[in-house]
Scaffold this active site. Structure first.
Site, PDB file in Angstrom:
ATOM      1  N   THR A   1     -12.168 -28.218 -24.964  1.00 41.10           N
ATOM      2  CA  THR A   1     -10.806 -28.358 -25.549  1.00 41.10           C
ATOM      3  C   THR A   1     -10.571 -27.267 -26.760  1.00 41.10           C
ATOM      4  O   THR A   1     -11.607 -27.062 -27.524  1.00 41.10           O
ATOM      5  CB  THR A   1     -10.503 -29.579 -26.075  1.00 41.10           C
ATOM      6  OG1 THR A   1     -11.214 -30.039 -27.069  1.00 41.10           O
ATOM      7  CG2 THR A   1     -10.803 -30.676 -24.840  1.00 41.10           C
TER       8      THR A   1
ATOM      9  N   GLU B   1      -9.130 -32.228 -19.999  1.00 34.32           N
ATOM     10  CA  GLU B   1      -9.602 -33.650 -19.733  1.00 34.32           C
ATOM     11  C   GLU B   1      -9.295 -34.040 -18.532  1.00 34.32           C
ATOM     12  O   GLU B   1      -9.997 -35.126 -18.024  1.00 34.32           O
ATOM     13  CB  GLU B   1      -9.262 -34.682 -20.878  1.00 34.32           C
ATOM     14  CG  GLU B   1     -10.006 -34.567 -22.109  1.00 34.32           C
ATOM     15  CD  GLU B   1      -9.248 -33.415 -23.052  1.00 34.32           C
ATOM     16  OE1 GLU B   1      -8.450 -32.682 -22.639  1.00 34.32           O
ATOM     17  OE2 GLU B   1      -9.516 -33.774 -24.490  1.00 34.32           O
TER      18      GLU B   1
ATOM     19  N   LYS C   1       9.468 -38.349 -36.866  1.00 35.79           N
ATOM     20  CA  LYS C   1      10.106 -39.528 -37.071  1.00 35.79           C
ATOM     21  C   LYS C   1      11.306 -39.432 -37.949  1.00 35.79           C
ATOM     22  O   LYS C   1      11.163 -39.135 -38.980  1.00 35.79           O
ATOM     23  CB  LYS C   1       9.207 -40.735 -37.476  1.00 35.79           C
ATOM     24  CG  LYS C   1       9.023 -41.698 -36.409  1.00 35.79           C
ATOM     25  CD  LYS C   1       7.809 -42.730 -36.838  1.00 35.79           C
ATOM     26  CE  LYS C   1       8.047 -43.770 -35.631  1.00 35.79           C
ATOM     27  NZ  LYS C   1       6.613 -44.469 -35.740  1.00 35.79           N
TER      28      LYS C   1
ATOM     29  N   TRP D   1      12.489 -41.627 -32.655  1.00 35.99           N
ATOM     30  CA  TRP D   1      11.523 -40.334 -32.518  1.00 35.99           C
ATOM     31  C   TRP D   1      12.381 -39.343 -32.009  1.00 35.99           C
ATOM     32  O   TRP D   1      13.473 -39.492 -31.023  1.00 35.99           O
ATOM     33  CB  TRP D   1      10.380 -40.618 -31.511  1.00 35.99           C
ATOM     34  CG  TRP D   1       9.395 -41.278 -32.262  1.00 35.99           C
ATOM     35  CD1 TRP D   1       9.135 -41.596 -33.615  1.00 35.99           C
ATOM     36  CD2 TRP D   1       8.194 -41.877 -31.394  1.00 35.99           C
ATOM     37  NE1 TRP D   1       7.879 -42.168 -33.448  1.00 35.99           N
ATOM     38  CE2 TRP D   1       7.361 -42.272 -32.283  1.00 35.99           C
ATOM     39  CE3 TRP D   1       7.758 -41.848 -30.120  1.00 35.99           C
ATOM     40  CZ2 TRP D   1       6.148 -43.072 -32.006  1.00 35.99           C
ATOM     41  CZ3 TRP D   1       6.548 -42.529 -29.570  1.00 35.99           C
ATOM     42  CH2 TRP D   1       5.713 -43.052 -30.707  1.00 35.99           C
TER      43      TRP D   1
END
Ligand code: ADP
Length: 544
Positions: free
Chosen positions: A185, A330, A439, A444
């Site tokens: 990654t 992944e 936030k 959000w």
């Protein structure tokens, strides 16, 4: 009662065996690193992969050992993958855009034994070689005439190495659950972590990708993976194309608009895949010369969210369908696709577009859910934001050498690090990476949605939205824009453009122009770097 069917191992080289037997003369066209266009076919790739495996065994590679590649998409990279797998070894793709320190770390961490590289990457490796005690040989993927001088000790010529073998070799078939490939990654926080694919997971992932609502090119297609083989396995296309016997077109090192257009045209490419930035370059090039795409039918776009304006342009100006793809290293990497359901055919174009812009539906073998901070599952109502969790036979259950500790819960759910909604029809929509969420006043704000709308403005080339501390609302969004060449859009013009498209309280408090937005090695916006850059930004209206 037990089933009485054959327990046929899912080994990746069975894909190339199949391609050789059933699609022997199907072409693989590459833009070589040396420059000229190179043509070969599956029969020859098969033979040369066997020569490559023989050479690796001669160099002392044992089953389970790791062999790295640092290469663009070409026929040589393809045969190298199957050669490594056929020697019972594990391929490890290196992203040349990683920082030298990260490359140093992952090559040593994965214990790579041999490294195949395009000649263009020799300088990178010359600078690193003395820190890589495990590497026994550097194999330069070129013929003798194109072999540059190098300070690398143990540099070998790929074509010489293959020429010394006769290809009379039995693949070394390990257990289907043994490691096949490793991809790290990108490691935006901490060290990169190794995802270890098995033969079984890669074969199953290829079948997922082969479904018509996922990638699904078929035998009649001419497939061009622009997405590099070092970027999450070229999204499975290096296995999928030979599995169905599709023609392959490999773009080599050149991914600018002109070079991509040239291959799309000359090789009659009907299906292609890459991240949005590649298509931005192509679309700009096409517009510059009134060019068309008569052969291209479908383009898969993922890695970052696809802007609405991009899908529209491909549709309306070029008659090309965009498949929106979400996934991650992944997940091998395919997760979801923004494909339409049968009854959406009745909707008008704009409503269809709203659906296609979502990251989309999970195919069979990908299971997903969203949860709150306490792990409680949230409803599929299109409104509840939650942590996106996934599981399935092509999803990681641990990182190499246990880095990062336990990464799945007792029911195998893996936290993607994305925040998403899922609507009643099962369409998932990413709103942010959890580390990038904004936030404001306890609610959000989706940075991705604002970014995608902003790039629809004719003066905007690229957009990023970050949350910065705010005295009243905790955080408020700052919109960072790279204007198109020669343009200088005013904050007022951008706000007017966004006004009817987003909720009032989502409107960025400030808009700044910049020459460049920093990207990760896989082309994603580096929000952390942007937050650092603008950490001392003063809101123009501190009262909010
Ligand atoms: P890859 O190497 O395939 O790009 P990474 O593992 O580096 O995958 O990054 C995966 C992340 O990229 C996802 O978790 C998500 O945040 C982002 N991503 C991928 N595809 C999309 C998409 N279509 N829309 C929004 N974000 C995406």
């Amino acid at each position: 009662m037990r089933g009485l069917m054959q327990n046929f191992p899912l080994h990746e080289n069975s894909i190339l065996d199949h391609a050789k037997k059933h699609h022997a003369s199907r072409e693989i066209i590459s833009r070589s690193i040396e420059g000229p266009i190179h043509k070969t076919n599956y029969a020859q790739i098969h033979h040369r992969a066997k020569q490559c495996a023989q050479a690796l065994v001669k160099l002392g590679i044992k089953p389970g050992q790791v062999v790295a590649t640092m290469a663009w998409n070409t026929w040589r990279h393809l045969e190298t993958w199957y050669g490594i797998l056929g020697a019972g070894a594990v391929y490890h793709t290196l992203n040349p855009r990683l920082f030298p320190d990260q490359l140093n770390y992952i090559i040593n961490h994965a214990e790579d034994q041999i490294l195949f590289l395009d000649a263009t990457f020799i300088p990178i490796m010359e600078n690193l070689a003395e820190k890589l005690p495990n590497i026994r040989a550097y194999i330069i993927m070129a013929d003798k005439t194109a072999m540059p001088k190098t300070k690398l000790k143990n540099a070998l010529c790929y074509e010489d190495l293959l020429a010394a073998e006769d290809g009379d070799f039995q693949w070394i078939l390990t257990d289907e659950n043994d490691a096949a490939g490793i991809c790290y990654t990108s490691g935006t926080t901490g060290n990169p972590k190794g995802v270890v694919y098995s033969h079984r997971s890669n074969v199953l992932h290829t079948l997922i990708a082969a479904m018509p609502d996922v990638l699904g090119p078929g035998n009649a297609d001419s497939v061009m993976p622009v997405v590099p083989m070092f970027h999450a396995n070229a999204w499975g296309l290096a296995f999928l194309a030979p599995m169905v016997g599709a023609k392959m077109v490999m773009p080599g090192a050149k991914m600018d608009g002109e070079s991509i257009y040239e291959l799309l045209d000359s090789e009659k490419v009907s299906f292609t895949a890459a991240v949005p930035t590649v298509w931005l370059m192509l679309l700009q090039y096409l517009e510059g010369g009134n060019r068309k795409l008569p052969h291209l039918k479908r383009v898969a776009i993922g890695g970052s969210a696809v802007p609405r304006s991009m899908i529209e342009k491909f549709d309306k100006d070029y008659g090309v369908t965009v498949s929106h793809l979400w996934g991650m290293t992944e997940m091998s990497p395919v997760g979801t696709t923004g494909s339409l359901r049968a009854h959406h055919g009745e909707l008008d174009y704009e409503d269809q577009l709203d659906i296609r812009l979502k990251q989309g539906l999970a195919p069979y073998m990908v299971d997903m859910k969203i949860t709150d901070d306490d792990g409680k599952e949230l409803p599929w109502d299109g409104k509840s934001f939650g942590h996106l969790m996934v599981r399935g036979p092509a999803v990681a259950r641990a990182y190499l050498k246990g880095e990062g500790g336990e990464i799945v819960d007792e029911e195998s759910w893996f936290d993607t690090g994305d925040v998403a909604t899922i609507d009643a029809e099962g369409y998932m929509q990413i709103t942010d990476r959890s580390k990038d969420v904004i936030k404001s006043g306890g609610e959000w704000i989706s940075s991705i949605e604002i970014e995608n709308l902003a790039v629809g403005h004719p003066d905007v080339a690229e957009a990023a939205v970050i949350g910065l501390p705010h005295p009243k609302w905790d955080e408020r969004p700052l919109l960072v824009l790279v204007p198109k060449e020669g343009a200088a859009p005013s904050a007022r013009a951008i706000k007017d453009y966004l006004k009817d498209k987003i909720a009032k309280w989502w409107m960025p408090d400030d808009i700044v122009l910049t020459d460049e937005i920093p990207h990760t090695a896989t082309g994603k916006i580096q929000k952390m770097a942007l937050r650092e850059k603008y950490q001392n930004h003063r809101w123009t209206d501190e009262a909010g």
